[in-house]
Motif scaffolding. Structure first.
Motif, short mmCIF file in Angstrom:
data_model
loop_
_atom_site.label_atom_id
_atom_site.label_comp_id
_atom_site.label_asym_id
_atom_site.label_seq_id
_atom_site.Cartn_x
_atom_site.Cartn_y
_atom_site.Cartn_z
N ILE A 11 35.55 -29.96 -5.64
CA ILE A 11 34.44 -30.53 -5.95
C ILE A 11 34.21 -29.85 -7.50
O ILE A 11 34.25 -28.62 -7.63
N ILE A 12 34.02 -30.63 -8.60
CA ILE A 12 33.79 -29.99 -9.78
C ILE A 12 32.52 -30.44 -10.23
O ILE A 12 32.00 -31.46 -10.57
N ASP A 13 31.52 -29.46 -10.28
CA ASP A 13 30.02 -29.66 -10.49
C ASP A 13 29.65 -29.48 -12.02
O ASP A 13 30.46 -28.57 -12.54
N GLU A 14 28.67 -30.12 -12.44
CA GLU A 14 28.17 -30.27 -13.91
C GLU A 14 29.19 -30.35 -14.91
O GLU A 14 29.32 -29.33 -15.62
N PHE A 15 30.02 -31.28 -14.56
CA PHE A 15 31.09 -31.84 -15.54
C PHE A 15 30.35 -32.68 -16.67
O PHE A 15 30.46 -33.93 -16.37
N TYR A 16 29.86 -32.45 -17.77
CA TYR A 16 29.21 -33.03 -18.50
C TYR A 16 29.64 -33.56 -19.98
O TYR A 16 29.11 -34.37 -20.67
N ILE A 17 30.62 -32.94 -20.29
CA ILE A 17 31.27 -33.12 -21.68
C ILE A 17 32.18 -34.17 -21.78
O ILE A 17 33.47 -34.16 -20.97
N PHE A 41 35.46 -34.87 -6.24
CA PHE A 41 34.03 -35.31 -6.55
C PHE A 41 34.06 -34.49 -7.98
O PHE A 41 34.17 -33.30 -8.00
N LEU A 42 33.53 -35.39 -9.01
CA LEU A 42 33.25 -35.01 -10.11
C LEU A 42 31.60 -35.15 -10.29
O LEU A 42 31.18 -36.47 -10.35
N MET A 43 30.95 -34.25 -10.58
CA MET A 43 29.43 -34.43 -10.21
C MET A 43 28.90 -34.21 -12.04
O MET A 43 29.33 -33.30 -12.58
N PRO A 64 31.48 -44.63 -8.55
CA PRO A 64 30.30 -44.02 -8.09
C PRO A 64 30.29 -43.66 -6.62
O PRO A 64 30.79 -44.47 -5.75
N LEU A 65 29.48 -42.97 -6.20
CA LEU A 65 29.08 -42.80 -4.84
C LEU A 65 28.15 -43.86 -4.43
O LEU A 65 27.00 -44.24 -5.26
N PRO A 66 28.19 -44.27 -3.17
CA PRO A 66 27.29 -45.30 -2.70
C PRO A 66 25.71 -44.43 -2.88
O PRO A 66 25.57 -43.53 -2.58
N GLY A 67 24.85 -45.39 -3.38
CA GLY A 67 23.36 -44.82 -3.51
C GLY A 67 23.00 -44.59 -4.89
O GLY A 67 21.93 -44.40 -5.37
N ASN A 68 24.23 -44.17 -5.61
CA ASN A 68 24.06 -43.66 -7.02
C ASN A 68 23.88 -45.04 -8.07
O ASN A 68 23.31 -44.86 -9.08
N VAL A 69 24.15 -46.18 -7.36
CA VAL A 69 24.36 -47.38 -8.33
C VAL A 69 23.62 -48.58 -7.55
O VAL A 69 23.43 -48.62 -6.18
N ARG A 70 22.71 -49.50 -8.13
CA ARG A 70 22.40 -50.48 -7.45
C ARG A 70 23.03 -51.68 -7.33
O ARG A 70 22.78 -52.97 -7.09
N ASN A 71 24.52 -51.80 -7.86
CA ASN A 71 25.30 -52.88 -8.03
C ASN A 71 25.55 -53.47 -6.41
O ASN A 71 25.75 -53.15 -5.65
N GLN A 72 25.16 -54.80 -6.42
CA GLN A 72 25.17 -55.79 -5.15
C GLN A 72 26.45 -55.76 -4.67
O GLN A 72 27.41 -55.93 -5.29
N GLY A 73 26.59 -55.52 -3.13
CA GLY A 73 27.71 -55.34 -2.47
C GLY A 73 28.46 -54.20 -2.74
O GLY A 73 29.58 -54.19 -1.86
N PHE A 121 17.96 -34.85 -1.20
CA PHE A 121 19.30 -34.66 -1.97
C PHE A 121 19.54 -35.97 -2.66
O PHE A 121 19.44 -37.04 -2.18
N SER A 122 19.95 -35.87 -3.78
CA SER A 122 20.34 -37.04 -4.59
C SER A 122 21.81 -37.52 -3.84
O SER A 122 22.39 -36.64 -2.95
N PRO A 123 22.36 -38.73 -4.27
CA PRO A 123 23.53 -39.12 -3.86
C PRO A 123 24.63 -37.97 -3.92
O PRO A 123 25.57 -37.54 -3.20
N GLY A 124 24.73 -37.56 -5.18
CA GLY A 124 25.68 -36.35 -5.71
C GLY A 124 25.36 -35.10 -4.91
O GLY A 124 26.21 -34.50 -4.47
N GLU A 125 24.21 -34.80 -4.74
CA GLU A 125 23.66 -33.42 -4.18
C GLU A 125 24.25 -33.68 -2.73
O GLU A 125 24.56 -32.62 -1.88
N ALA A 126 24.08 -34.60 -2.14
CA ALA A 126 24.28 -34.78 -0.48
C ALA A 126 25.83 -34.75 -0.45
O ALA A 126 26.29 -34.11 0.51
N MET A 127 26.59 -35.34 -1.36
CA MET A 127 27.91 -35.31 -1.19
C MET A 127 28.65 -33.75 -1.37
O MET A 127 29.48 -33.36 -0.90
N LYS A 128 28.07 -33.11 -2.55
CA LYS A 128 28.34 -31.72 -2.77
C LYS A 128 27.87 -30.83 -1.52
O LYS A 128 28.73 -29.97 -0.98
#
Length: 142
Positions: A11-17, A41-43, A64-73, A121-128
């Protein structure tokens, strides 16, 4: 992995750059991790950078983790296609457990232990959290 053996998790957390060096790092990391059977997991909370990460390999290894996006299906188990429709919705406890369900099954974890009643938890926090509990369960310091 063979015989239901759990795979290692990174898990790589706070990967922002968002930089060319980080893109090259991610390409190499995902290639090498897949070859060694490591789940990565890249957070990040940066939607633009997250979308760039998905494009690096066409939505196969980095998605993306499921739940982080609204993409249908989109369930998380298939290749991610199209542009990510990111959301910031709070998930119910049941939805949080759905996010970690596949990971928990693969790694012999109880989703109820990972996401206790009352969790927010957000989806990312849940996976973390799932990754941290996996680490606690399977790793010991000698």
């Amino acid at each position: 992995r063979e015989g239901g053996e759990p795979s290692p998790v990174l898990i790589i957390d706070e990967f922002y750059i968002n930089s060319e060096k980080n893109k090259a790092f991610v390409r190499t990391l995902l290639r090498d991790a897949a070859a060694m059977g490591v789940t990565v997991f890249l957070m990040t909370k940066d939607a633009i950078w997250a979308s760039e990460l998905i494009k690096l390999n066409g939505g196969t290894k980095c998605k993306p983790l499921p739940g982080n996006v609204r993409n249908q299906g989109y369930t998380g188990s298939q290749r991610f296609e199209g542009e990510a429709e990111w959301n910031n919705m709070d998930l119910s406890v049941e939805e949080q457990r759905e996010v970690v369900q596949d990971f928990c099954q693969k790694h012999d974890l109880d989703p109820i232990q990972v996401i206790p009643n009352g969790s927010a938890f957000s989806p990312g926090e849940a996976m973390k959290r799932a990754g941290e509990l996996y680490f606690e369960k399977h790793m010991s310091i000698v």
